[in-house]
Motif scaffolding. Structure first.
Motif, PDB file in Angstrom:
ATOM      1  N   LEU A  27       0.836  -1.199   0.000  1.00 28.41           N
ATOM      2  CA  LEU A  27       0.000   0.000   0.000  1.00 28.41           C
ATOM      3  C   LEU A  27       0.873   1.252   0.000  1.00 28.41           C
ATOM      4  O   LEU A  27       0.625   2.198  -0.751  1.00 28.41           O
ATOM      5  N   ALA A  28       1.918   1.250   0.831  1.00 28.39           N
ATOM      6  CA  ALA A  28       2.831   2.389   0.888  1.00 28.39           C
ATOM      7  C   ALA A  28       3.523   2.597  -0.453  1.00 28.39           C
ATOM      8  O   ALA A  28       3.695   3.734  -0.910  1.00 28.39           O
ATOM      9  N   LYS A  29       3.908   1.508  -1.117  1.00 29.75           N
ATOM     10  CA  LYS A  29       4.532   1.620  -2.435  1.00 29.75           C
ATOM     11  C   LYS A  29       3.559   2.234  -3.434  1.00 29.75           C
ATOM     12  O   LYS A  29       3.924   3.081  -4.232  1.00 29.75           O
ATOM     13  N   GLY A  30       2.321   1.789  -3.383  1.00 31.60           N
ATOM     14  CA  GLY A  30       1.302   2.322  -4.290  1.00 31.60           C
ATOM     15  C   GLY A  30       1.062   3.800  -4.064  1.00 31.60           C
ATOM     16  O   GLY A  30       0.965   4.579  -5.010  1.00 31.60           O
ATOM     17  N   VAL A  31       0.978   4.208  -2.806  1.00 33.99           N
ATOM     18  CA  VAL A  31       0.773   5.616  -2.480  1.00 33.99           C
ATOM     19  C   VAL A  31       1.983   6.433  -2.936  1.00 33.99           C
ATOM     20  O   VAL A  31       1.839   7.512  -3.511  1.00 33.99           O
ATOM     21  N   SER A  32       3.177   5.914  -2.719  1.00 32.94           N
ATOM     22  CA  SER A  32       4.391   6.612  -3.152  1.00 32.94           C
ATOM     23  C   SER A  32       4.399   6.786  -4.665  1.00 32.94           C
ATOM     24  O   SER A  32       4.747   7.853  -5.176  1.00 32.94           O
ATOM     25  N   PHE A  33       3.999   5.741  -5.387  1.00 29.75           N
ATOM     26  CA  PHE A  33       3.949   5.805  -6.841  1.00 29.75           C
ATOM     27  C   PHE A  33       2.943   6.862  -7.294  1.00 29.75           C
ATOM     28  O   PHE A  33       3.217   7.655  -8.194  1.00 29.75           O
ATOM     29  N   MET A  34       1.776   6.890  -6.660  1.00 34.54           N
ATOM     30  CA  MET A  34       0.757   7.869  -7.025  1.00 34.54           C
ATOM     31  C   MET A  34       1.246   9.285  -6.758  1.00 34.54           C
ATOM     32  O   MET A  34       1.039  10.186  -7.569  1.00 34.54           O
ATOM     33  N   GLU A  37       3.695  10.279  -9.411  1.00 32.34           N
ATOM     34  CA  GLU A  37       3.003  10.615 -10.662  1.00 32.34           C
ATOM     35  C   GLU A  37       2.378  12.000 -10.592  1.00 32.34           C
ATOM     36  O   GLU A  37       2.448  12.765 -11.549  1.00 32.34           O
ATOM     37  N   LEU A  38       1.770  12.336  -9.460  1.00 31.27           N
ATOM     38  CA  LEU A  38       1.171  13.666  -9.299  1.00 31.27           C
ATOM     39  C   LEU A  38       2.227  14.762  -9.391  1.00 31.27           C
ATOM     40  O   LEU A  38       2.009  15.793 -10.034  1.00 31.27           O
ATOM     41  N   ILE A  39       3.359  14.540  -8.755  1.00 28.65           N
ATOM     42  CA  ILE A  39       4.435  15.532  -8.779  1.00 28.65           C
ATOM     43  C   ILE A  39       4.961  15.703 -10.200  1.00 28.65           C
ATOM     44  O   ILE A  39       5.164  16.832 -10.665  1.00 28.65           O
ATOM     45  N   VAL A  40       5.164  14.605 -10.911  1.00 25.35           N
ATOM     46  CA  VAL A  40       5.665  14.675 -12.290  1.00 25.35           C
ATOM     47  C   VAL A  40       4.663  15.399 -13.179  1.00 25.35           C
ATOM     48  O   VAL A  40       5.045  16.262 -13.987  1.00 25.35           O
ATOM     49  N   GLU A  41       3.381  15.101 -13.048  1.00 19.01           N
ATOM     50  CA  GLU A  41       2.363  15.767 -13.867  1.00 19.01           C
ATOM     51  C   GLU A  41       2.304  17.261 -13.564  1.00 19.01           C
ATOM     52  O   GLU A  41       2.143  18.069 -14.470  1.00 19.01           O
ATOM     53  N   LYS A  42       2.430  17.613 -12.299  1.00 15.88           N
ATOM     54  CA  LYS A  42       2.420  19.029 -11.932  1.00 15.88           C
ATOM     55  C   LYS A  42       3.628  19.735 -12.544  1.00 15.88           C
ATOM     56  O   LYS A  42       3.512  20.847 -13.063  1.00 15.88           O
ATOM     57  N   PHE A  43       4.779  19.089 -12.521  1.00 17.42           N
ATOM     58  CA  PHE A  43       5.987  19.657 -13.114  1.00 17.42           C
ATOM     59  C   PHE A  43       5.812  19.821 -14.626  1.00 17.42           C
ATOM     60  O   PHE A  43       6.157  20.862 -15.181  1.00 17.42           O
TER      61      PHE A  43
END
Length: 97
Positions: A27-34, A37-43
């Motif tokens: 679950l922690a890995k999944g949250v980290s991945f999400m 992805e949010l940070i990359v999209e914002k960038f």
């Protein structure tokens, strides 16, 4: 016999704890991945906005330069046949790429 039952029960609890820990780690890995992805999209969005702003500034500068050349030719009484920025030289009015 009771000792065996207690031991087996302890193993069952330990197995459950290990299972739960594995699920929490996944679950922690999944949250980290999400989050990544949010940070990359914002960038990427920010970079696109900066690029658009720079593009608009460049286009504005090209139009201003063209207008100044047009006005200078008009003041000098000379013909000005240069097409506006982004238009083809053949007079069709189509934007060049």
């Amino acid at each position: 016999m009771a000792l065996l039952a207690i031991s087996l029960g302890g193993l069952g609890i330990a197995g459950g704890v290990i299972y739960l820990a594995e699920k929490l780690i996944n679950l922690a890995k999944g949250v980290s991945f999400m989050l990544a992805e949010l940070i990359v999209e914002k960038f990427k969005k920010h970079e696109r906005e900066v690029g658009m702003r720079i593009g608009r500034q460049e286009e504005r500068r090209q139009w201003q330069d063209w207008y100044e050349r047009q006005q200078a030719a008009q003041r000098a009484g000379q013909p000005f046949t240069e097409p506006p920025p982004g238009h083809s030289a053949n007079g069709s009015g189509e934007k060049s790429l």
